[in-house]
Write a protein that holds these residues in place. Structure first.
Motif, PDB file in Angstrom:
ATOM      1  N   LEU A  34       0.845  -1.126   0.268  1.00  0.00           N
ATOM      2  CA  LEU A  34      -0.027  -0.155  -0.053  1.00  0.00           C
ATOM      3  C   LEU A  34       0.788   1.343  -0.137  1.00  0.00           C
ATOM      4  O   LEU A  34       0.540   2.237  -0.699  1.00  0.00           O
ATOM      5  N   VAL A  35       1.853   1.256   0.844  1.00  0.00           N
ATOM      6  CA  VAL A  35       2.802   2.374   0.785  1.00  0.00           C
ATOM      7  C   VAL A  35       3.361   2.713  -0.490  1.00  0.00           C
ATOM      8  O   VAL A  35       3.454   3.672  -0.998  1.00  0.00           O
ATOM      9  N   LEU A  36       3.595   1.458  -1.322  1.00  0.00           N
ATOM     10  CA  LEU A  36       4.408   1.725  -2.489  1.00  0.00           C
ATOM     11  C   LEU A  36       3.402   2.215  -3.400  1.00  0.00           C
ATOM     12  O   LEU A  36       3.710   2.909  -4.595  1.00  0.00           O
ATOM     13  N   THR A  37       2.232   1.747  -3.480  1.00  0.00           N
ATOM     14  CA  THR A  37       1.049   2.104  -4.487  1.00  0.00           C
ATOM     15  C   THR A  37       0.831   3.531  -4.112  1.00  0.00           C
ATOM     16  O   THR A  37       0.588   4.027  -5.095  1.00  0.00           O
ATOM     17  N   ALA A  38       0.937   3.808  -2.987  1.00  0.00           N
ATOM     18  CA  ALA A  38       0.577   5.359  -2.678  1.00  0.00           C
ATOM     19  C   ALA A  38       1.498   6.187  -3.169  1.00  0.00           C
ATOM     20  O   ALA A  38       1.131   7.441  -3.711  1.00  0.00           O
ATOM     21  N   TRP A  53       2.942  10.124  -7.485  1.00  0.00           N
ATOM     22  CA  TRP A  53       3.806  10.485  -8.685  1.00  0.00           C
ATOM     23  C   TRP A  53       3.084  10.376  -9.774  1.00  0.00           C
ATOM     24  O   TRP A  53       3.137  11.423 -10.681  1.00  0.00           O
ATOM     25  N   LEU A  54       2.166   9.536 -10.070  1.00  0.00           N
ATOM     26  CA  LEU A  54       1.030   9.563 -11.190  1.00  0.00           C
ATOM     27  C   LEU A  54       0.352  11.208 -11.422  1.00  0.00           C
ATOM     28  O   LEU A  54       0.322  11.579 -12.433  1.00  0.00           O
ATOM     29  N   VAL A  55      -0.404  11.478 -10.117  1.00  0.00           N
ATOM     30  CA  VAL A  55      -1.185  12.550 -10.214  1.00  0.00           C
ATOM     31  C   VAL A  55      -0.382  14.026 -10.442  1.00  0.00           C
ATOM     32  O   VAL A  55      -0.683  14.616 -11.168  1.00  0.00           O
ATOM     33  N   LEU A  56       0.744  14.117  -9.673  1.00  0.00           N
ATOM     34  CA  LEU A  56       1.693  15.235  -9.788  1.00  0.00           C
ATOM     35  C   LEU A  56       2.138  15.357 -10.961  1.00  0.00           C
ATOM     36  O   LEU A  56       2.596  16.394 -11.391  1.00  0.00           O
ATOM     37  N   GLY A  57       2.791  14.295 -11.583  1.00  0.00           N
ATOM     38  CA  GLY A  57       3.502  14.392 -12.754  1.00  0.00           C
ATOM     39  C   GLY A  57       2.869  13.732 -13.846  1.00  0.00           C
ATOM     40  O   GLY A  57       3.060  12.563 -14.340  1.00  0.00           O
ATOM     41  N   ARG A  58       1.970  14.545 -14.387  1.00  0.00           N
ATOM     42  CA  ARG A  58       0.800  14.076 -15.522  1.00  0.00           C
ATOM     43  C   ARG A  58       1.580  13.797 -16.887  1.00  0.00           C
ATOM     44  O   ARG A  58       1.295  13.174 -17.762  1.00  0.00           O
ATOM     45  N   GLY A  83       2.403   7.550 -20.063  1.00  0.00           N
ATOM     46  CA  GLY A  83       2.893   6.272 -20.986  1.00  0.00           C
ATOM     47  C   GLY A  83       3.190   5.462 -20.272  1.00  0.00           C
ATOM     48  O   GLY A  83       3.026   3.944 -20.234  1.00  0.00           O
ATOM     49  N   TRP A  84       4.382   5.485 -19.219  1.00  0.00           N
ATOM     50  CA  TRP A  84       5.038   4.523 -18.779  1.00  0.00           C
ATOM     51  C   TRP A  84       4.639   4.465 -17.239  1.00  0.00           C
ATOM     52  O   TRP A  84       5.203   3.383 -16.487  1.00  0.00           O
ATOM     53  N   LEU A 125       2.450   1.083 -12.313  1.00  0.00           N
ATOM     54  CA  LEU A 125       1.466   1.004 -11.361  1.00  0.00           C
ATOM     55  C   LEU A 125       0.740  -0.252 -11.450  1.00  0.00           C
ATOM     56  O   LEU A 125       0.483  -0.732 -10.454  1.00  0.00           O
ATOM     57  N   VAL A 126       0.335  -0.653 -12.802  1.00  0.00           N
ATOM     58  CA  VAL A 126      -0.427  -1.898 -12.822  1.00  0.00           C
ATOM     59  C   VAL A 126       0.331  -3.074 -12.327  1.00  0.00           C
ATOM     60  O   VAL A 126      -0.073  -4.044 -11.733  1.00  0.00           O
ATOM     61  N   ALA A 127       1.586  -3.242 -12.822  1.00  0.00           N
ATOM     62  CA  ALA A 127       2.598  -4.087 -12.426  1.00  0.00           C
ATOM     63  C   ALA A 127       2.767  -4.105 -11.031  1.00  0.00           C
ATOM     64  O   ALA A 127       2.874  -5.296 -10.503  1.00  0.00           O
ATOM     65  N   THR A 128       2.990  -3.077 -10.391  1.00  0.00           N
ATOM     66  CA  THR A 128       2.679  -3.016  -8.649  1.00  0.00           C
ATOM     67  C   THR A 128       1.829  -3.495  -8.149  1.00  0.00           C
ATOM     68  O   THR A 128       1.843  -4.559  -7.167  1.00  0.00           O
ATOM     69  N   LEU A 129       0.473  -3.326  -8.507  1.00  0.00           N
ATOM     70  CA  LEU A 129      -1.016  -3.811  -8.180  1.00  0.00           C
ATOM     71  C   LEU A 129      -0.800  -5.306  -8.173  1.00  0.00           C
ATOM     72  O   LEU A 129      -1.239  -6.248  -7.333  1.00  0.00           O
ATOM     73  N   VAL A 130      -0.343  -5.929  -9.496  1.00  0.00           N
ATOM     74  CA  VAL A 130      -0.668  -7.204  -9.746  1.00  0.00           C
ATOM     75  C   VAL A 130       0.366  -7.966  -8.906  1.00  0.00           C
ATOM     76  O   VAL A 130       0.232  -8.939  -8.279  1.00  0.00           O
ATOM     77  N   LEU A 131       1.809  -7.568  -8.912  1.00  0.00           N
ATOM     78  CA  LEU A 131       2.579  -8.219  -7.862  1.00  0.00           C
ATOM     79  C   LEU A 131       2.371  -8.068  -6.418  1.00  0.00           C
ATOM     80  O   LEU A 131       2.626  -9.177  -5.847  1.00  0.00           O
ATOM     81  N   GLY A 132       1.813  -7.153  -6.093  1.00  0.00           N
ATOM     82  CA  GLY A 132       1.390  -6.933  -4.567  1.00  0.00           C
ATOM     83  C   GLY A 132       0.339  -7.786  -4.238  1.00  0.00           C
ATOM     84  O   GLY A 132       0.521  -8.449  -3.316  1.00  0.00           O
ATOM     85  N   ALA A 133      -0.538  -7.774  -5.313  1.00  0.00           N
ATOM     86  CA  ALA A 133      -1.757  -8.713  -5.013  1.00  0.00           C
ATOM     87  C   ALA A 133      -1.357 -10.285  -4.856  1.00  0.00           C
ATOM     88  O   ALA A 133      -1.441 -11.024  -3.997  1.00  0.00           O
TER      89      ALA A 133
END
Length: 180
Positions: free
Chosen positions: A47-51, A56-61, A65-66, A71-79
């Motif tokens: 959760l900390v890594l995802t947050a 980072w995603l919201v502040l640096g729009r 593309g990458w 983020l998706v890879a983090t969510l899949v690996l985390g789950a």
């Protein structure tokens, strides 16, 4: 009879007459509450890594593309980690204390099995962190003079850990040996 079928006789120790201890799987599992503890601990880390990645995603729009695939890879690996690791560790982690030795088995990818003769035990400690206290768990550390370091039994319920510490303390005090 092949060499695999011939029972191996282990020679007795020349000074004590005792048979050597054999490295074998320990009998006891850790507390089933360890599964929930390991799951929670892993989930908090992911959760900390995802947050951080979401901020980072919201502040640096720019460069979305990458960042989104990361983020998706983090969510899949985390789950996957949160679902698999705690149950795998629970299946592997075991411990046992006899009048002769303490046996441990731990790990999940890198698995380790250890044995410490009672006569070699120098200290027996128990500890529990804040999250472990919430789950009613304790850890026991058995220190010997071994270069491999102490034996650690993580994920015991409090009562079992206290009984183990008391039993090992009594047994080691009554055991003659040099503890080196």
């Amino acid at each position: 009879m092949t060499s695999q079928q011939i029972p191996q006789k282990h020679p007795e120790h020349p000074e004590t007459g005792e048979l050597p201890l054999e490295l074998r799987p320990p009998r006891h599992r850790v507390s089933s509450a360890a599964i929930r503890y390991w799951t929670t601990r892993a989930l908090l880390g992911w959760l900390v890594l995802t947050a951080v990645q979401v901020v980072w995603l919201v502040l640096g729009r720019d460069h979305l593309g990458w960042r989104i695939p990361i983020l998706v890879a983090t969510l899949v690996l985390g789950a996957a980690h949160v679902m698999v690791m705690p149950r795998w560790r629970y299946a592997v982690h075991r411990w046992e204390s006899t009048a002769e030795a303490v046996y441990t088995q731990s790990g999940w990818f890198d698995q380790e099995r250890r044995i410490a003769p009672i006569s070699r035990i120098q200290t027996v400690d128990s500890e529990r962190g804040p999250l472990e206290q919430i789950f009613g768990l304790s850890n026991v550390t058995v220190t010997t003079a071994s270069a491999a370091g102490p034996l650690k039994i993580n994920g015991l319920d409090r009562d079992t850990a206290q009984r183990l510490v008391d039993d090992l303390t009594s047994t080691t005090q009554a055991t003659h040996g040099d503890a080196t």
